[in-house]
Design a protein around this motif. Structure first.
Motif, PDB file in Angstrom:
ATOM      1  N   ILE A  69      13.711   0.496  -2.951  1.00 51.39           N
ATOM      2  CA  ILE A  69      12.977   1.877  -2.900  1.00 51.39           C
ATOM      3  C   ILE A  69      13.536   3.143  -2.603  1.00 51.39           C
ATOM      4  CG2 ILE A  69      11.182   2.689  -1.279  1.00 51.39           C
ATOM      5  CD1 ILE A  69      10.001  -0.356  -1.041  1.00 51.39           C
ATOM      6  N   CYS A  73       3.556  -6.255   5.261  1.00 53.89           N
ATOM      7  CA  CYS A  73       3.539  -4.846   4.914  1.00 53.89           C
ATOM      8  C   CYS A  73       2.604  -3.841   5.417  1.00 53.89           C
ATOM      9  CB  CYS A  73       3.847  -4.695   3.472  1.00 53.89           C
ATOM     10  SG  CYS A  73       4.075  -3.019   2.925  1.00 53.89           S
ATOM     11  N   ALA A 108       9.750  -4.595   7.439  1.00 55.00           N
ATOM     12  CA  ALA A 108       9.261  -6.338   7.726  1.00 55.00           C
ATOM     13  C   ALA A 108       9.333  -7.161   6.420  1.00 55.00           C
ATOM     14  CB  ALA A 108       7.753  -5.973   8.053  1.00 55.00           C
ATOM     15  N   CYS A 109       9.495  -6.487   5.301  1.00 54.88           N
ATOM     16  CA  CYS A 109       9.556  -7.195   4.147  1.00 54.88           C
ATOM     17  C   CYS A 109      10.989  -7.762   4.072  1.00 54.88           C
ATOM     18  CB  CYS A 109       9.505  -6.360   2.864  1.00 54.88           C
ATOM     19  SG  CYS A 109      10.417  -4.674   2.904  1.00 54.88           S
ATOM     20  N   CYS A 113       6.059   3.779   1.216  1.00 53.97           N
ATOM     21  CA  CYS A 113       7.011   2.686   2.197  1.00 53.97           C
ATOM     22  C   CYS A 113       7.556   3.390   3.342  1.00 53.97           C
ATOM     23  CB  CYS A 113       8.051   2.363   1.431  1.00 53.97           C
ATOM     24  SG  CYS A 113       9.437   1.431   2.450  1.00 53.97           S
ATOM     25  N   THR A 114       7.357   2.759   4.365  1.00 48.57           N
ATOM     26  CA  THR A 114       7.738   3.276   5.819  1.00 48.57           C
ATOM     27  C   THR A 114       9.068   2.951   6.330  1.00 48.57           C
ATOM     28  OG1 THR A 114       6.643   1.667   7.196  1.00 48.57           O
ATOM     29  CG2 THR A 114       5.394   3.292   6.668  1.00 48.57           C
ATOM     30  N   ILE A 163      14.197  -2.452   0.747  1.00 48.38           N
ATOM     31  CA  ILE A 163      14.498  -1.186   1.050  1.00 48.38           C
ATOM     32  C   ILE A 163      15.296  -0.299   0.433  1.00 48.38           C
ATOM     33  CG2 ILE A 163      14.965   0.432   3.307  1.00 48.38           C
ATOM     34  CD1 ILE A 163      13.667  -1.619   5.071  1.00 48.38           C
ATOM     35  N   CYS A 197       9.918   0.119   7.016  1.00 47.81           N
ATOM     36  CA  CYS A 197       9.669  -0.505   8.446  1.00 47.81           C
ATOM     37  C   CYS A 197      10.640  -1.863   8.560  1.00 47.81           C
ATOM     38  CB  CYS A 197       8.274  -0.701   8.590  1.00 47.81           C
ATOM     39  SG  CYS A 197       7.712  -2.507   7.699  1.00 47.81           S
ATOM     40  N   LEU A 206       1.124  -0.151  -2.268  1.00 50.10           N
ATOM     41  CA  LEU A 206       2.359  -0.783  -2.323  1.00 50.10           C
ATOM     42  C   LEU A 206       2.372  -2.079  -1.625  1.00 50.10           C
ATOM     43  CD1 LEU A 206       5.471  -0.694  -1.841  1.00 50.10           C
ATOM     44  CD2 LEU A 206       5.370   0.284   0.123  1.00 50.10           C
TER      45      LEU A 206
HETATM   46  S1  SF4 Z   1       9.828  -1.431   4.459  1.00 55.85           S
HETATM   47 FE1  SF4 Z   1       8.831  -3.083   3.255  1.00 55.85          FE
HETATM   48  S2  SF4 Z   1       7.136  -3.699   4.555  1.00 55.85           S
HETATM   49 FE2  SF4 Z   1       7.806  -1.869   5.407  1.00 55.85          FE
HETATM   50  S3  SF4 Z   1       6.546  -0.424   4.300  1.00 55.85           S
HETATM   51 FE3  SF4 Z   1       8.422  -0.582   3.159  1.00 55.85          FE
HETATM   52  S4  SF4 Z   1       7.737  -1.957   1.595  1.00 55.85           S
HETATM   53 FE4  SF4 Z   1       6.156  -2.341   3.252  1.00 55.85          FE
END
Ligand code: SF4
Ligand code: SF4
Length: 716
Positions: free
Chosen positions: A398, A309, A383-384, A378-379, A395, A381, A318
């Motif tokens: 969130i 992350c 990755a998680c 959170c972006t 995502i 992105c 986060l």
């Molecule tokens: S999408 Fe997942 S890995 Fe990416 S910033 Fe948000 S919580 Fe972190």
């Protein structure tokens, strides 16, 4: 024999009763969540896909094996337990008949060999886990450990129990060899681990071995039954829940589009929504669907998500793992309230009522479950989600909570308000006039048709320029380069000019589904009127991966279906087909940054690299975190419009990695990334940490240099 049988059966009955009670409670808790009919329908209608997914994700351990050492250790343990089911049958059989063997295969040397082989594999697996856990001890490593925040004590207990399962197995099998009741007696040293155990126990004589045989068969069953109970009450619940969670996860991989906003299981249309009865986003734990609650119960606390992350890596609060664990702890603590009839809730214990009263999102001083700082860091992105071995959909959770915060509580970082106002009033985040979208066209030295009505029949592509591509100075250079390349290759394309509006991505990712739907509906109408819908034979080119993702994968939720291609895909094809011939040498070291919404969210990794490699003279070098493990630039999830007040800067973290390669150029395929990485490079230059000539460009800008006539390039 009778005593052995009674003890074994009583142990089993007690363990099943305790574990069964827990599972029943968990099922009731999951069903307090909102319906998710689409998940059931998908699984029902796509049985072959589900079977394939189970075979690859669960049996094949596909995602786990992406991390070679821990993956191999987990696979050895998992496959070992599948094979050791045979030994459990044998142990139960031996309760009733000392010489029991599994019918048909129970005396085969192969069966005995495989059992011993996998028992040894499990031992190797847990030895590896022990080393991994010691090396990543969160008490020593702090936030750098992926186990930081996990329940490590429970993990050690489980490792010890797995060791005991194999130890008791080998001891009773060794003793069986010596008492002559071992089903694989004639297989000799092929059943190597049991044979070795037998050799070690042989000096103790027949009597002691008989006692050991009976004791360790019961010991083995006792450990397995204790393990069953521990599994039901701990993170190891994932052993049972992971296949279910994988089965009902969002296809193909939980990335790409966001889930549409639902209330009571149905997709919410703002024109028909009832503010009194409909649920807007996730404002309480019971607003999550049963699949959301299943996600929480399935988390293995492995910390793979946390380790990837970008927010966590730059010291933000986060952690995707901790977020899921906090939600799970809250769901479990609130369960007595959720499972009580409404009229009996007032008489619940004070601690349960206090838990039920906690705001889902709220600062620590308000006793919130999720800190707003966590939520807004959170972006998106991906990755998680990409890493999670049990397909948890962080995502969507969130963004579900963001939706409630924006639409109901009006509680979001206030610096985003200007962007939302600009989107509503002007259709772009900067609030610039619609007419300015055509400025770059006037700067080109060839004509670009601007669609007024329907796209001309001889034009194959609609070039969706995007707000940044049309209005932001750095991104405009990439837009112009792309247009120039398309023109040079003889591709017929047109643009929408002032008729184009923001796709709505920043609003949606921020949680403002209302503004997203407004913009999306407007754009779907425009695109349909332009005649580029599915079946028209026309394609949409998107330069921005966020536009690409939204038009290609989110607009279908609103009835807009289009064939969308990213500009790097088209450029790669034009080069491959010989329509673009990179001839000029560009003698530079170039590293490519994968935009998250192009790479992880849409799995487009090769075309931009192909374009870079096609340029003569280029020395392409990968950063360590690339492709599926690429590191975010920090702009997604509407973070482009939010301040980054905590920790270090994500874009600078990324550029530090690029700088370690000492490149001449950082190339990318996204206007957001160009802006974020460009800012980071400027900051590094100002600090004297990057060479003045270092630039961040789009792949199209590199290609244009390679195909331009030498005089043009020199003049430029
Ligand atoms: S999408 Fe997942 S890995 Fe990416 S910033 Fe948000 S919580 Fe972190
Ligand atoms: S959410 Fe997934 S990746 Fe993260 S700790 Fe839980 S199981 Fe591991």
């Amino acid at each position: 024999m009778i005593v052995r049988m009674v003890i074994g059966l009583v142990l089993t009955a007690v363990a099943f009763a305790i574990a069964g009670r827990r599972l029943w409670w968990l099922k009731r808790l999951a069903l307090t969540g909102q319906p998710a009919p689409e998940r059931l329908a998908y699984a029902r209608e796509h049985v072959p896909v589900e079977v394939k997914t189970q075979l690859s994700e669960v049996v094949g351990q596909r995602k786990l094996l992406k991390w070679s050492v821990p993956g191999a250790a987990h696979a050895a343990t998992f496959w070992g337990f599948l094979v050791l089911m045979l030994t459990i049958i044998e142990a139960y059989g031996a309760l009733f008949q000392r010489t029991f063997s599994i019918p048909w295969i129970g005396h085969w040397t192969f069966t005995g060999f495989v059992e011993d082989l996998f028992a040894t594999g499990v031992l190797c697996g847990i030895a590896t886990f022990t080393v991994i856990r010691l090396r990543n001890d969160p008490h020593r490593e702090g936030r750098r450990s992926r186990f930081f925040g996990s329940h490590t004590r429970a993990a050690w207990v489980v490792l010890a129990m797995i060791f005991l399962v194999v130890l008791t197995l080998l001891i009773y099998r060794g003793a069986q060899e010596n008492t002559g009741v071992f089903p694989y007696q004639s297989s000799g040293a092929w059943v190597f681990a049991s044979w070795l155990a037998g050799k070690a126990l042989h000096p103790l004589g027949y009597g002691v071995n008989s006692v050991l045989e009976a004791t360790f068969i019961l010991g083995q069953l006792g450990v397995i039954m204790a393990f069953l109970v521990v599994v039901a009450y701990s993170k190891h619940l994932h052993i049972g829940l992971a296949p279910l969670n994988v089965m009902f996860s969002r296809r193909p991989n939980g990335l790409g589009p966001l889930e549409p906003m639902r209330s009571g299981g149905k997709v919410l249309d703002f024109e028909e929504a009832d503010p009194d009865t409909d649920v807007f986003g996730l404002g309480k734990i019971e607003d999550f669907s049963w699949k959301g609650l299943l996600d929480m119960g399935t988390c293995t606390e492995c910390g793979r998500c946390q380790s990837q992350c970008p927010a966590w890596a730059t010291d933000k609060p986060l952690s995707p793992k901790q977020l899921i664990l906090d939600l799970r702890d809250h769901a479990f603590a609130k369960a007595p309230y959720l499972l009580s009839p409404a009229d009996a809730r007032d008489s619940l214990p004070a601690d349960v009522l206090a838990e039920a009263a906690r705001p889902l999102v709220g600062s620590p001083s308000d006793n919130g479950v999720i800190d707003p700082e966590v939520l807004w860091a959170c972006t998106n992105c991906g990755a998680c989600v990409n890493e999670c071995p049990v397909d948890i959909e962080h995502i969507d959770h969130i963004n579900g909570m963001r939706r409630h915060q924006v639409l109901v509580e009006s509680a979001f970082p206030q610096e985003a308000q200007g962007m939302l106002n600009n989107l509503e009033r002007k259709g772009n985040p900067w609030g610039m006039s619609e007419d300015r979208r055509g400025d770059w066209i006037a700067e080109m030295d060839f004509e670009i048709p601007v669609i007024d009505g329907t796209i001309p029949s001889d034009v194959e592509y609609l070039y969706w320029v995007g707000c940044a591509g049309a209005l932001e100075d750095r991104a405009k250079k990439a837009t112009k380069a792309t247009a120039e390349l398309l023109h040079a290759a003889g591709v017929k394309f047109a643009v929408l000019g002032p008729a184009e509006a923001c796709t709505g991505d920043p609003a949606r990712r921020l949680g403002n589904e209302f503004v997203f739907q407004m913009l999306a509906q407007q754009n779907v109408e425009t695109l349909n009127e332009a005649g580029v819908g599915e079946g028209s034979g026309k394609k949409v080119i998107a330069s921005c991966p966020h536009c690409f993702n939204t038009i290609a994968r989110e607009y279908p939720q609103l009835g807009g279906n289009y064939e969308v291609i990213h500009h790097t895909q088209l450029l790669s094809r034009l080069v491959a087909d010989g329509h673009l011939k990179p001839v000029n040498e560009v003698n530079e070291k170039i590293t490519y940054h994968d935009p998250c919404f192009l790479g992880r969210h849409n799995e487009i990794y090769t075309p931009p690299r192909h374009v870079i490699e096609s340029v003569p003279g280029v020395q392409a070098e990968e950063m360590h975190r690339c492709k599926g493990k690429g590191f975010c630039c920090g702009a997604g999830g509407a973070r482009m419009w939010l301040e980054e007040r905590t920790g270090s800067r994500i874009n600078e973290n990324r550029i530090d990695e690029a700088l370690a390669l000492d490149p001449d150029t950082v190339a990318t395929g996204c206007p957001y990334c160009m802006v974020m990485l460009g800012d980071a490079v400027n900051a590094k230059k100002a600090a004297g940490q990057a060479k003045e000539t270092l630039e961040v460009i789009d792949v199209s800008q590199l290609l244009v240099r390679a195909i331009k006539l030498r005089e043009d390039a020199a003049a430029e």
